[in-house]
Scaffold this motif. Structure first.
Motif, PDB file in Angstrom:
ATOM      1  N   GLY A 110      64.314 -22.286-169.069  1.00  0.00           N
ATOM      2  CA  GLY A 110      63.227 -22.525-168.131  1.00  0.00           C
ATOM      3  C   GLY A 110      63.673 -22.948-166.753  1.00  0.00           C
ATOM      4  O   GLY A 110      62.847 -23.271-165.896  1.00  0.00           O
TER       5      GLY A 110
ATOM      6  N   ASP B  97      65.130 -16.348-161.959  1.00  0.00           N
ATOM      7  CA  ASP B  97      64.225 -16.802-163.004  1.00  0.00           C
ATOM      8  C   ASP B  97      64.449 -15.934-164.236  1.00  0.00           C
ATOM      9  O   ASP B  97      65.376 -15.117-164.269  1.00  0.00           O
ATOM     10  CB  ASP B  97      62.770 -16.753-162.528  1.00  0.00           C
ATOM     11  CG  ASP B  97      62.337 -15.366-162.059  1.00  0.00           C
ATOM     12  OD1 ASP B  97      63.042 -14.380-162.386  1.00  0.00           O
ATOM     13  OD2 ASP B  97      61.310 -15.258-161.365  1.00  0.00           O
ATOM     14  N   ILE B  98      63.614 -16.083-165.241  1.00  0.00           N
ATOM     15  CA  ILE B  98      63.855 -15.385-166.500  1.00  0.00           C
ATOM     16  C   ILE B  98      63.762 -13.867-166.335  1.00  0.00           C
ATOM     17  O   ILE B  98      64.503 -13.115-166.982  1.00  0.00           O
ATOM     18  CB  ILE B  98      62.869 -15.876-167.594  1.00  0.00           C
ATOM     19  CG1 ILE B  98      63.171 -15.216-168.939  1.00  0.00           C
ATOM     20  CG2 ILE B  98      61.437 -15.651-167.175  1.00  0.00           C
ATOM     21  CD1 ILE B  98      64.540 -15.515-169.490  1.00  0.00           C
TER      22      ILE B  98
ATOM     23  N   HIS C   1      49.133  -9.909-170.509  1.00  0.00           N
ATOM     24  CA  HIS C   1      50.407 -10.441-171.000  1.00  0.00           C
ATOM     25  C   HIS C   1      51.095  -9.436-171.907  1.00  0.00           C
ATOM     26  O   HIS C   1      52.299  -9.168-171.769  1.00  0.00           O
ATOM     27  CB  HIS C   1      50.168 -11.757-171.733  1.00  0.00           C
ATOM     28  CG  HIS C   1      51.409 -12.370-172.296  1.00  0.00           C
ATOM     29  ND1 HIS C   1      51.841 -12.146-173.593  1.00  0.00           N
ATOM     30  CD2 HIS C   1      52.346 -13.178-171.741  1.00  0.00           C
ATOM     31  CE1 HIS C   1      52.966 -12.796-173.801  1.00  0.00           C
ATOM     32  NE2 HIS C   1      53.287 -13.437-172.703  1.00  0.00           N
TER      33      HIS C   1
ATOM     34  N   ALA D   7      61.181 -12.825-176.699  1.00  0.00           N
ATOM     35  CA  ALA D   7      61.025 -14.143-176.084  1.00  0.00           C
ATOM     36  C   ALA D   7      61.251 -14.070-174.579  1.00  0.00           C
ATOM     37  O   ALA D   7      60.486 -14.648-173.789  1.00  0.00           O
ATOM     38  CB  ALA D   7      61.997 -15.130-176.720  1.00  0.00           C
TER      39      ALA D   7
ATOM     40  N   SER E 207      58.325 -12.186-173.008  1.00  0.00           N
ATOM     41  CA  SER E 207      57.105 -12.996-173.032  1.00  0.00           C
ATOM     42  C   SER E 207      57.135 -14.053-171.929  1.00  0.00           C
ATOM     43  O   SER E 207      56.143 -14.249-171.217  1.00  0.00           O
ATOM     44  CB  SER E 207      56.948 -13.661-174.398  1.00  0.00           C
ATOM     45  OG  SER E 207      55.796 -14.466-174.433  1.00  0.00           O
ATOM     46  N   ARG E 208      58.267 -14.720-171.777  1.00  0.00           N
ATOM     47  CA  ARG E 208      58.374 -15.745-170.734  1.00  0.00           C
ATOM     48  C   ARG E 208      58.309 -15.111-169.347  1.00  0.00           C
ATOM     49  O   ARG E 208      57.714 -15.681-168.422  1.00  0.00           O
ATOM     50  CB  ARG E 208      59.674 -16.521-170.904  1.00  0.00           C
ATOM     51  CG  ARG E 208      59.708 -17.356-172.172  1.00  0.00           C
ATOM     52  CD  ARG E 208      61.029 -18.085-172.329  1.00  0.00           C
ATOM     53  NE  ARG E 208      61.126 -18.727-173.637  1.00  0.00           N
ATOM     54  CZ  ARG E 208      62.168 -19.437-174.049  1.00  0.00           C
ATOM     55  NH1 ARG E 208      63.212 -19.600-173.246  1.00  0.00           N
ATOM     56  NH2 ARG E 208      62.177 -19.968-175.255  1.00  0.00           N
TER      57      ARG E 208
ATOM     58  N   ASN F  19      54.694 -14.259-168.695  1.00  0.00           N
ATOM     59  CA  ASN F  19      53.962 -15.494-168.368  1.00  0.00           C
ATOM     60  C   ASN F  19      54.223 -15.932-166.930  1.00  0.00           C
ATOM     61  O   ASN F  19      53.305 -16.352-166.212  1.00  0.00           O
ATOM     62  CB  ASN F  19      54.374 -16.612-169.331  1.00  0.00           C
ATOM     63  CG  ASN F  19      53.706 -16.479-170.688  1.00  0.00           C
ATOM     64  OD1 ASN F  19      52.601 -15.942-170.784  1.00  0.00           O
ATOM     65  ND2 ASN F  19      54.367 -16.952-171.728  1.00  0.00           N
ATOM     66  N   ALA F  20      55.503 -15.827-166.506  1.00  0.00           N
ATOM     67  CA  ALA F  20      55.860 -16.242-165.156  1.00  0.00           C
ATOM     68  C   ALA F  20      55.194 -15.353-164.111  1.00  0.00           C
ATOM     69  O   ALA F  20      54.711 -15.838-163.074  1.00  0.00           O
ATOM     70  CB  ALA F  20      57.375 -16.208-164.989  1.00  0.00           C
TER      71      ALA F  20
END
Length: 501
Positions: A58, A79-80, A333, A483, A486-487, A490-491
């Protein structure tokens, strides 16, 4: 000391291949420039792994070049989402360079190896720079670095086929038009806001609200990036570029260049503009979605009728890009997850398939499907890698391709768009048709008389099977990729809602 080095990782991500490029040029021919490029790509991949591990926790890394804080200075922001793309690009580059040692030696004169690997390193640096930068104009600069070197890499295939020169020239013209549209769009945003830092740009666009200049800037940027990612019908440069480029270049560009362009489109749509603006939603739903669906079916149908394996895979790429665009136009999403996962899935699958095509060129001297009859018995490991990656491209369960298409179908059904879900499933049958043509020729047809073909060398089989194995492994255990996607989704949604809801 270690902490100080870790803080420099974002800069090292781009600087390492940039430094390696001139060394490759001065090292001359033989294996020396290859060794330099390969070593640099391994270190670059290690840096990407470290940044990705950091992003999974994160953490968002903001690196200020020269100590100048944004929005005045240039920022590298990790970022991710872009950590995931950095991992893909650097990993594919390292595997491609291992593969290239034999492949390039057979397709390019030894005296030109230094210049070839120089262009390869510059292309890698450009793609990584596009992905990591937080400055909109820096995106344009790195896009041009990667594009100009890509033109040279494609033209290097002229030794095997002179049509590589025409393919490179066409790509140059189309790429220049795309870059011009993109920079005009940036100019309009700068005229409106007075900044080019993407985070600052998003905030100031929110303050200005919807207006004609913003809409024009959005349109120019969308068309410019659309040309770079080969969105239908802006894809005309892609088939010949992938077909006539050296095999290692086809594998590298197909797995990275268009994926980075898709990332740029995601970044601008959701981070800079924000998808709740009515005009942007209208463009995505009424223009990009229909074009993406037409591209999926047009690319797949044309691929079925191709005799050249590399050209078939090139048209397949146009179709696969359509899936990524469909996911982002759903504005959900699950749709974004599908786009981001498919970005990874297509990179590993298509990279392996083009590596197989290059191995066939090395041993059979051709990529014509008609002339590859019976090659499955002569090159069993190579052809098995084709089958594994081809099944992933189709979206067969237990492969990575199934995961992203499953998310895409779920996203469509969640919005009640069941016709779209049916179209996604139906298009997979077309992919099965063109993959089956190669499988049938390789296993069910007799080899031409007097033809002797041997298995690909180990340095080509290893990267080929790492990617093919990834197509299977991440189909069985998709926890890591799901994962991360998904992150990232979301971001993107969080950044978008921050400004426009």
């Amino acid at each position: 000391m270690l902490q100080a080095l870790t803080a420099q990782l974002p800069a090292l991500q781009v600087v390492l291949p940039l430094i390696a490029a001139p060394f490759c040029a001065v090292l001359g021919g033989n294996n020396r420039p290859w060794a330099m490029a390969f070593a640099a790509s391994l270190v670059t991949f290690a840096v990407s792994v470290a940044l990705f591990a950091n992003a999974l926790d994160g953490t968002i890394v903001s690196y200020h070049l020269g100590g100048w804080a944004p929005p005045i200075g240039i920022e590298y922001r990790v970022d991710i989402l872009n950590a995931f793309v950095l991992l893909i690009v650097s990993g594919i580059a390292a595997l491609t360079l291992l593969y290239a040692r034999v492949s390039i030696a057979s397709e390019i004169d030894a005296r030109e190896h230094g210049l070839f690997y120089t262009a390869f390193m510059l292309c890698l640096a450009g793609l990584l720079g596009v992905t990591i930068t937080g400055d909109a104009f820096n995106v344009f600069v790195f896009l041009e670095i990667s594009s100009l070197s890509a033109y040279a890499l494609i033209a290097a295939g002229a030794r095997r086929d002179r049509r590589a020169l025409t393919a490179s020239y066409n790509y140059l013209i189309m790429g220049t038009i795309g870059a011009t549209f993109f920079v005009i769009g940036l100019g309009m945003l700068f005229m409106l806001t007075g900044t080019l830092n993407m985070a600052d740009l998003a905030q100031r666009l929110f303050e200005h609200g919807d207006n004609r200049t913003l809409r024009m800037g959005f349109a120019f940027i969308a068309v410019g990036i659309g040309l770079k990612l080969a969105m239908f019908p802006l894809h005309l440069w892609l088939p010949n570029a992938y077909t006539y480029a050296p095999s290692a270049v086809s594998a590298f560009l197909s797995a990275t260049a268009t994926k980075v362009a898709v990332y740029v489109l995601l970044r601008f749509l959701f981070t800079v503009f924000g998808f709740s603006i009515a005009f942007e939603v209208a463009v995505l739903r009424n223009i990009i979605l229909p074009l993406a669906l037409v591209g999926i079916f047009a690319g797949s149908i044309v691929a079925i009728f191709q005799d050249d394996l590399k050209r078939m895979l090139a048209y397949s790429s146009i179709a696969q890009i359509g899936y990524m665009l469909v996911g982002m136009t759903l504005l959900s999403h699950a749709g974004l997850m599908a786009s981001i996962i498919h970005l990874f899935n297509h990179a590993v699958s298509k990279g392996a398939l083009f590596m197989v095509a290059g191995a066939y060129v090395l041993r059979a001297g051709t990529s014509s499907i008609r002339d590859l009859r019976g090659i499955g018995r002569d090159m069993p490991w190579t052809t098995a890698a084709f089958v594994a990656s081809g099944l992933s491209l189709v979206g067969v369960p237990l492969t990575v391709g199934f995961i992203s298409k499953w998310y895409l179908v779920q996203a469509a059904l969640a919005q009640g768009w069941w016709p779209l879900a049916i179209l996604v499933v139906a298009s997979s049958l077309l992919a099965f048709a063109y993959i089956w043509r190669v499988v049938e020729a390789a296993y069910l047809r007799e080899a031409p008389e007097g033809v002797h073909r041997t298995e690909a060398p180990l340095t080509m089989l290893i990267p080929m099977w790492v990617l093919a194995g990834a197509s299977l492994f991440f189909g069985l255990d998709a926890e890591l990729t799901s994962a991360a996607a998904s992150r990232a989704a979301n971001a993107l949604i969080a950044a978008s809602n921050l400004f426009w809801q």
